[in-house]
Design a protein around this motif. Structure first.
Motif, short mmCIF file in Angstrom:
data_model
loop_
_atom_site.label_atom_id
_atom_site.label_comp_id
_atom_site.label_asym_id
_atom_site.label_seq_id
_atom_site.Cartn_x
_atom_site.Cartn_y
_atom_site.Cartn_z
N MET A 1 0.86 -1.18 0.00
CA MET A 1 0.00 0.00 0.00
C MET A 1 0.89 1.23 0.00
O MET A 1 1.81 1.32 0.82
N GLN A 3 2.52 4.70 0.76
CA GLN A 3 2.64 5.44 2.03
C GLN A 3 2.04 6.83 1.82
O GLN A 3 2.77 7.79 1.59
N ALA A 92 -1.09 -9.15 5.44
CA ALA A 92 -0.22 -8.51 6.43
C ALA A 92 -0.81 -8.57 7.84
O ALA A 92 -0.18 -8.12 8.79
N PRO A 115 -4.95 -3.88 12.76
CA PRO A 115 -5.10 -4.73 13.95
C PRO A 115 -5.84 -4.06 15.11
O PRO A 115 -6.36 -4.75 15.98
N ASP A 116 -5.90 -2.72 15.13
CA ASP A 116 -6.64 -2.03 16.18
C ASP A 116 -8.06 -1.67 15.75
O ASP A 116 -8.75 -0.94 16.48
N HIS A 118 -8.88 0.17 13.07
CA HIS A 118 -9.00 1.39 12.27
C HIS A 118 -9.37 1.04 10.84
O HIS A 118 -8.65 0.28 10.18
N VAL B 12 -3.44 2.99 19.25
CA VAL B 12 -3.18 1.54 19.09
C VAL B 12 -2.87 0.93 20.46
O VAL B 12 -2.34 1.60 21.35
N HIS B 13 -3.19 -0.35 20.58
CA HIS B 13 -3.01 -1.01 21.87
C HIS B 13 -1.59 -1.50 22.05
O HIS B 13 -1.11 -1.61 23.19
N ASP B 14 -0.90 -1.79 20.95
CA ASP B 14 0.47 -2.32 21.01
C ASP B 14 1.23 -1.63 19.89
O ASP B 14 1.07 -1.96 18.71
N ALA B 18 1.47 -2.76 15.94
CA ALA B 18 0.83 -1.92 14.92
C ALA B 18 1.86 -1.44 13.91
O ALA B 18 1.62 -1.46 12.70
N PHE B 21 2.67 -4.10 11.46
CA PHE B 21 1.61 -4.27 10.45
C PHE B 21 1.81 -3.29 9.30
O PHE B 21 1.81 -3.68 8.13
N TYR B 22 2.01 -2.02 9.62
CA TYR B 22 2.18 -1.04 8.54
C TYR B 22 3.49 -1.25 7.79
O TYR B 22 3.56 -1.02 6.57
N ARG B 24 4.67 -4.16 7.20
CA ARG B 24 4.36 -5.26 6.28
C ARG B 24 3.61 -4.77 5.05
O ARG B 24 3.66 -5.40 3.98
N LEU B 25 2.89 -3.65 5.19
CA LEU B 25 2.21 -3.06 4.03
C LEU B 25 3.18 -2.27 3.15
O LEU B 25 2.79 -1.72 2.12
N TRP B 27 5.20 0.32 4.42
CA TRP B 27 5.47 1.67 4.93
C TRP B 27 6.79 1.69 5.69
O TRP B 27 7.16 0.73 6.34
N ARG B 28 7.44 2.85 5.62
CA ARG B 28 8.76 3.03 6.21
C ARG B 28 8.63 4.03 7.36
O ARG B 28 8.09 5.12 7.20
N PHE B 41 5.20 7.94 10.48
CA PHE B 41 5.35 7.66 9.06
C PHE B 41 5.12 8.95 8.29
O PHE B 41 4.07 9.61 8.48
#
Lengths: 141, 141
Positions: A1, A3, A92, A115-116, A118, B12-14, B18, B21-22, B24-25, B27-28, B41
């Motif tokens: 996806m 950024q 992911a 995962p949250d 959103h 986010v909870h963690d 989180a 996850f991003y 893995r999508l 994002w840097r 990000f």
């Protein structure tokens, strides 16, 4: 996806009243595709939309009628990227909310949750071509 | 209030999970001010932050620990603009959530809610100078 954020959609109970609030803050609407259900504001390289909470709930399948409902959208350049990006998000660790589907207005849209929880929209919107740098500049703005 | 979004903050909870996850999508992250509680990000002219839900709830005074908690921020160029923008938002029909206060990290921040309860942050963040066009480009990104 990519950024990138293309659109921030705020669920609102009364589009006209919400629009008037942001106008009182000094924001200027883009009226190109404005309806009773949606209002648009150009914000740099992205767009803020005020959208009927009931319509957004129907779009996402989530209960977004409560205050605080927001979706973030990444717009893509080709229709078939929508399903591909949704699949990548699920791979992911995301959750599919709504598979890619063609909309009556001509675009293709789907939603996943991170995962949250959103909600993210992946959208191909032929009315909104992306700039070379990925910015979403409303036509004629 | 300038017609601009500077930061989108996702509760986010963690944070580590989180962030992964991003990543893995594709994002840097920008690690300049990353901590265990927050990840950044760069997204075009704005920033997406993943932030501990408990910390965000403490900041805003809202129960944002539930999934879906998001705040949108407009960053300003001068410290005294924070209180002025909050006052303008209240005058326009918004609700003050947290008056402008100086933070331990050196900035000044306050929150208001729009008529649908969407929380907005007005922030003066000396670590994040705005570009001439209002974009927020993370230093060194």
């Amino acid at each position: 996806m990519d950024q990138r954020i293309s659109v921030i959609t705020l669920a609102v109970h009364d589009v006209a009243a919400a629009k008037a609030f942001y106008q009182r803050l000094g924001w200027r609407t883009w009226t190109g595709l404005e309806t009773a259900e949606i209002a648009f504001f150009q914000c740099g390289g992205l767009v803020v939309a005020l959208y009927s909470a009931a319509a957004l709930a129907a779009d996402t399948g989530l209960d977004r009628s409560r205050p605080g409902g927001i979706t973030l959208a990444v717009n893509v350049r080709q229709r078939d990227e929508v399903a591909a990006e949704l699949a990548a998000a699920v791979a992911a660790g995301g959750t599919l909310l709504k598979a890619a589907e063609e909309k009556p207005w001509g675009g293709t849209v789907g939603y996943f949750a991170d995962p949250d929880g959103h909600p993210w929209e992946i959208a191909w919107v032929p009315q909104f071509p992306l700039a070379a740098d990925g910015s979403l500049i409303l036509p004629g703005d």
